[in-house]
Write a protein that holds these residues in place. Structure first.
Motif, PDB file in Angstrom:
ATOM      1  N   ASN A 144      60.031 100.510 -59.103  1.00 20.97           N
ATOM      2  CA  ASN A 144      58.700 100.060 -58.709  1.00 20.97           C
ATOM      3  C   ASN A 144      58.462  98.679 -59.308  1.00 20.97           C
ATOM      4  OD1 ASN A 144      57.393 100.332 -61.439  1.00 20.97           O
ATOM      5  ND2 ASN A 144      57.952 102.489 -61.100  1.00 20.97           N
ATOM      6  N   ALA A 145      57.403  98.045 -58.917  1.00 20.76           N
ATOM      7  CA  ALA A 145      57.090  96.694 -59.376  1.00 20.76           C
ATOM      8  C   ALA A 145      56.044  96.684 -60.482  1.00 20.76           C
ATOM      9  CB  ALA A 145      56.601  95.838 -58.207  1.00 20.76           C
ATOM     10  N   LYS A 146      55.639  97.850 -60.952  1.00 24.08           N
ATOM     11  CA  LYS A 146      54.575  97.910 -61.949  1.00 24.08           C
ATOM     12  C   LYS A 146      54.994  97.188 -63.242  1.00 24.08           C
ATOM     13  CE  LYS A 146      51.652 101.146 -64.479  1.00 24.08           C
ATOM     14  NZ  LYS A 146      51.355 102.582 -64.737  1.00 24.08           N
ATOM     15  N   GLY A 147      54.197  96.218 -63.657  1.00 27.91           N
ATOM     16  CA  GLY A 147      54.452  95.496 -64.900  1.00 27.91           C
ATOM     17  C   GLY A 147      55.551  94.460 -64.829  1.00 27.91           C
ATOM     18  N   ALA A 148      56.206  94.302 -63.680  1.00 26.04           N
ATOM     19  CA  ALA A 148      57.313  93.344 -63.543  1.00 26.04           C
ATOM     20  C   ALA A 148      56.802  92.070 -62.887  1.00 26.04           C
ATOM     21  CB  ALA A 148      58.440  93.957 -62.716  1.00 26.04           C
ATOM     22  N   HIS A 149      57.163  90.936 -63.449  1.00 26.14           N
ATOM     23  CA  HIS A 149      56.658  89.655 -62.961  1.00 26.14           C
ATOM     24  C   HIS A 149      57.766  88.610 -62.917  1.00 26.14           C
ATOM     25  CE1 HIS A 149      52.448  90.937 -63.403  1.00 26.14           C
ATOM     26  NE2 HIS A 149      52.859  91.538 -64.523  1.00 26.14           N
ATOM     27  N   GLU A 150      57.612  87.648 -62.006  1.00 25.17           N
ATOM     28  CA  GLU A 150      58.433  86.459 -62.045  1.00 25.17           C
ATOM     29  C   GLU A 150      57.999  85.593 -63.241  1.00 25.17           C
ATOM     30  OE1 GLU A 150      58.005  84.357 -58.380  1.00 25.17           O
ATOM     31  OE2 GLU A 150      59.213  85.797 -57.233  1.00 25.17           O
ATOM     32  N   VAL A 151      58.918  84.777 -63.715  1.00 24.17           N
ATOM     33  CA  VAL A 151      58.546  83.875 -64.815  1.00 24.17           C
ATOM     34  C   VAL A 151      58.000  82.553 -64.279  1.00 24.17           C
ATOM     35  CG1 VAL A 151      60.225  84.902 -66.373  1.00 24.17           C
ATOM     36  CG2 VAL A 151      60.868  82.878 -65.048  1.00 24.17           C
ATOM     37  N   ARG A 152      58.270  82.257 -63.020  1.00 23.27           N
ATOM     38  CA  ARG A 152      57.770  81.008 -62.443  1.00 23.27           C
ATOM     39  C   ARG A 152      56.243  80.945 -62.527  1.00 23.27           C
ATOM     40  NH1 ARG A 152      59.028  79.898 -56.217  1.00 23.27           N
ATOM     41  NH2 ARG A 152      58.116  82.010 -56.183  1.00 23.27           N
ATOM     42  N   GLY A 153      55.757  79.828 -63.047  1.00 24.50           N
ATOM     43  CA  GLY A 153      54.316  79.646 -63.167  1.00 24.50           C
ATOM     44  C   GLY A 153      53.719  80.159 -64.459  1.00 24.50           C
ATOM     45  N   LYS A 154      54.478  80.954 -65.211  1.00 27.51           N
ATOM     46  CA  LYS A 154      53.981  81.443 -66.493  1.00 27.51           C
ATOM     47  C   LYS A 154      54.098  80.350 -67.552  1.00 27.51           C
ATOM     48  CE  LYS A 154      53.347  85.530 -64.750  1.00 27.51           C
ATOM     49  NZ  LYS A 154      53.930  85.292 -63.415  1.00 27.51           N
ATOM     50  N   LYS A 155      53.406  80.530 -68.671  1.00 27.58           N
ATOM     51  CA  LYS A 155      53.372  79.497 -69.713  1.00 27.58           C
ATOM     52  C   LYS A 155      54.193  79.927 -70.919  1.00 27.58           C
ATOM     53  CE  LYS A 155      50.344  76.097 -71.792  1.00 27.58           C
ATOM     54  NZ  LYS A 155      48.972  75.562 -71.843  1.00 27.58           N
ATOM     55  N   LEU A 156      55.111  79.057 -71.315  1.00 30.12           N
ATOM     56  CA  LEU A 156      55.934  79.273 -72.497  1.00 30.12           C
ATOM     57  C   LEU A 156      55.431  78.385 -73.618  1.00 30.12           C
ATOM     58  CD1 LEU A 156      58.464  80.286 -74.033  1.00 30.12           C
ATOM     59  CD2 LEU A 156      59.732  78.391 -72.975  1.00 30.12           C
ATOM     60  N   GLY A 157      55.119  78.994 -74.751  1.00 34.73           N
ATOM     61  CA  GLY A 157      54.703  78.242 -75.931  1.00 34.73           C
ATOM     62  C   GLY A 157      55.827  78.226 -76.958  1.00 34.73           C
ATOM     63  N   ILE A 158      56.283  77.048 -77.326  1.00 35.38           N
ATOM     64  CA  ILE A 158      57.391  76.887 -78.263  1.00 35.38           C
ATOM     65  C   ILE A 158      56.845  76.420 -79.606  1.00 35.38           C
ATOM     66  CG2 ILE A 158      59.549  75.661 -78.729  1.00 35.38           C
ATOM     67  CD1 ILE A 158      59.871  75.292 -75.702  1.00 35.38           C
ATOM     68  N   ILE A 159      57.120  77.174 -80.640  1.00 32.26           N
ATOM     69  CA  ILE A 159      56.714  76.785 -81.997  1.00 32.26           C
ATOM     70  C   ILE A 159      57.937  76.193 -82.693  1.00 32.26           C
ATOM     71  CG2 ILE A 159      55.760  77.584 -84.193  1.00 32.26           C
ATOM     72  CD1 ILE A 159      54.497  79.925 -82.667  1.00 32.26           C
ATOM     73  N   GLY A 160      57.926  74.895 -82.908  1.00 32.44           N
ATOM     74  CA  GLY A 160      59.065  74.184 -83.475  1.00 32.44           C
ATOM     75  C   GLY A 160      59.866  73.513 -82.367  1.00 32.44           C
ATOM     76  N   TYR A 161      59.676  72.193 -82.209  1.00 33.49           N
ATOM     77  CA  TYR A 161      60.284  71.471 -81.081  1.00 33.49           C
ATOM     78  C   TYR A 161      61.452  70.623 -81.579  1.00 33.49           C
ATOM     79  CZ  TYR A 161      60.012  69.494 -76.328  1.00 33.49           C
ATOM     80  OH  TYR A 161      60.256  69.141 -75.022  1.00 33.49           O
ATOM     81  N   GLY A 162      62.395  71.277 -82.263  1.00 29.61           N
ATOM     82  CA  GLY A 162      63.583  70.592 -82.745  1.00 29.61           C
ATOM     83  C   GLY A 162      64.698  70.652 -81.721  1.00 29.61           C
ATOM     84  N   HIS A 163      65.941  70.737 -82.210  1.00 35.72           N
ATOM     85  CA  HIS A 163      67.094  70.709 -81.316  1.00 35.72           C
ATOM     86  C   HIS A 163      67.062  71.866 -80.321  1.00 35.72           C
ATOM     87  CE1 HIS A 163      68.507  67.615 -83.908  1.00 35.72           C
ATOM     88  NE2 HIS A 163      68.723  68.421 -84.923  1.00 35.72           N
TER      89      HIS A 163
END
Length: 410
Positions: A139-158
């Motif tokens: 079923n599709a319950k709770g399953a989502h594409e990642v396209r359009g979602k927001k990723l927050g990165i803590i620490g923008y090093g290498h």
């Protein structure tokens, strides 16, 4: 007679051997992660009186007693990104060069995070678990594409910056928070404070070192500020997330799931039992500290760190060194080169030059850099290494009160 010896622990990749062979450095290996008296004994058992290098990963602990007990130890290579296992302050004070591999496993870690984002968003682990038990969660319950979602990165090093690029290619919107100003790549946006990033992100991933400021930086208060239904990913250091608070937030439904690769307490050996408050939670991916554990990353790390150590032994080059000033030693052309590490106090160079005058050799090239408490001097002279005057020069400079380490190359 070899130029030096290196002890490689914890099954460091064979790619390291090539650079050491070219530099005439004998390789000794142990698969174990050593510490304390065991490590001291292993280093002391290396034959000869040539300088000794040590290659470690995360389990071999290079503390002050080890550095103090092995005067032949001139350099340590951390065949990984982190250097928490090495007493950097003591190494710096003793003039021991420490190198690591800040770039070589960047891609492997970033790819793991991308895979975990997709797996969490599609509930792959939960559905796989169910299938193994005979259930069929089609079923599709709770399953989502990642396209359009927001990723927050803590620490923008290498790692964080490379992850940013890969994530945008999947259609994720990327923002990051870092205590140091960093140039954003692609369309990534800078967030001025941690709370804003936590509240706005569908996925939050950590890429920070282990410092007093980062330990438990994601505790109950910060977890409560996460966007409801968000996912938390940590492949940086086990000390930065309060796992009990995270487990409670997952149980309550505030956090949808997590992927954790590093832990406050990790098994020391393969047979030791691993325990975590996140075990048994089907929306959580637990991996055994494998962010950089790919054949490509380990081969790259082997080459990067061994070449740095070999360069230090053959030319005095310290580019990328954590504990000594950075100086790019050119190829030695005739004569020999003296490498002197000394305390960074006024008047050292004049005292060194007085010794040169007393010995009666000609300086053909000289470079001095200082950084913090240490100075690094590379001095080329016009006599070969086996000349008595070269030995007299080394001994005279080594006797100076300010000198920490002095050796001849050539």
């Amino acid at each position: 007679m070899p130029r030096a010896h290196v002890l490689l622990s914890e099954s460091i990749h064979e790619s390291a051997d090539d650079a050491f062979a070219r530099a005439d450095i004998d390789v000794h290996r142990t698969s174990a992660g050593l510490a304390g008296d065991e490590l001291i004994a292993a280093l002391r058992d290396i034959p000869g009186d040539e300088p000794v290098l040590l290659g470690v990963r995360s389990k071999t602990k290079v503390r002050a007693p080890v550095i103090d007990a092995v005067p032949r130890l001139v350099g340590v290579g951390a065949f990984c990104i982190g250097t928490d296992q090495i007493d950097l302050a003591r190494a710096r004070a003793a003039g021991v060069a420490v190198f690591n591999a800040p770039f070589s496993n960047t891609r492997s870690v970033a790819e793991l995070i991308i895979a975990e984002i997709v797996m969490l968003s599609r509930q792959i682990c939960m559905r796989s678990w169910a299938a193994h038990e005979g259930a069929w969660l089609k079923n599709a319950k709770g399953a989502h594409e990642v396209r359009g979602k927001k990723l927050g990165i803590i620490g923008y090093g290498h790692i964080g910056s490379q992850l940013s690029v890969l994530a945008e290619a999947l259609g994720l919107r990327v923002s990051y928070y870092d205590i140091v100003n960093k140039l954003p790549l692609g369309n990534a946006g800078v967030v001025e404070d941690l709370d804003t990033l936590l509240a706005e992100s569908d996925f939050v991933t950590l890429h920070v070192p282990d410092t007093e400021q980062t330990r438990l930086m994601i505790g109950p208060e910060q977890i409560a500020k996460l966007k409801p239904g968000a996912y938390l990913i940590n492949a940086s250091r086990g000390s930065v997330v309060d796992l009990d608070a995270l487990a409670a937030a997952i149980d309550s439904g505030h956090v949808a799931g997590a992927a954790i690769d590093v832990f406050p307490k990790e098994p020391k050996a393969a047979g030791d039992r691993f325990e975590s408050p996140l075990q048994g939670k089907r929306s959580v991916i637990l991996t055994p500290h494998i962010g950089g554990s790919t054949q490509e990353a380990q081969a790259n790390i082997g080459r990067e760190v061994s070449e740095a150590l070999a360069g230090y032994m053959t030319s005095g080059r310290t580019i990328g060194c954590i504990t000594l000033p950075a100086l790019d030693g050119a190829e030695i052309r005739g004569g020999c080169r003296l490498v002197n590490i000394h305390k960074n106090v006024p008047g050292v160079l004049s005292r060194v030059n007085n010794v040169v005058a007393e010995v009666g050799v000609n300086i053909t090239g000289q470079h001095l850099v200082t950084d913090g408490g240490n100075g690094l001097l590379l001095m080329d002279i016009d006599v070969p290494r086996d000349d008595a005057r070269a030995s007299a020069l080394r001994e005279g400079i080594a006797r100076l009160d300010q000198s920490l380490r002095t050796r001849l190359l050539g």
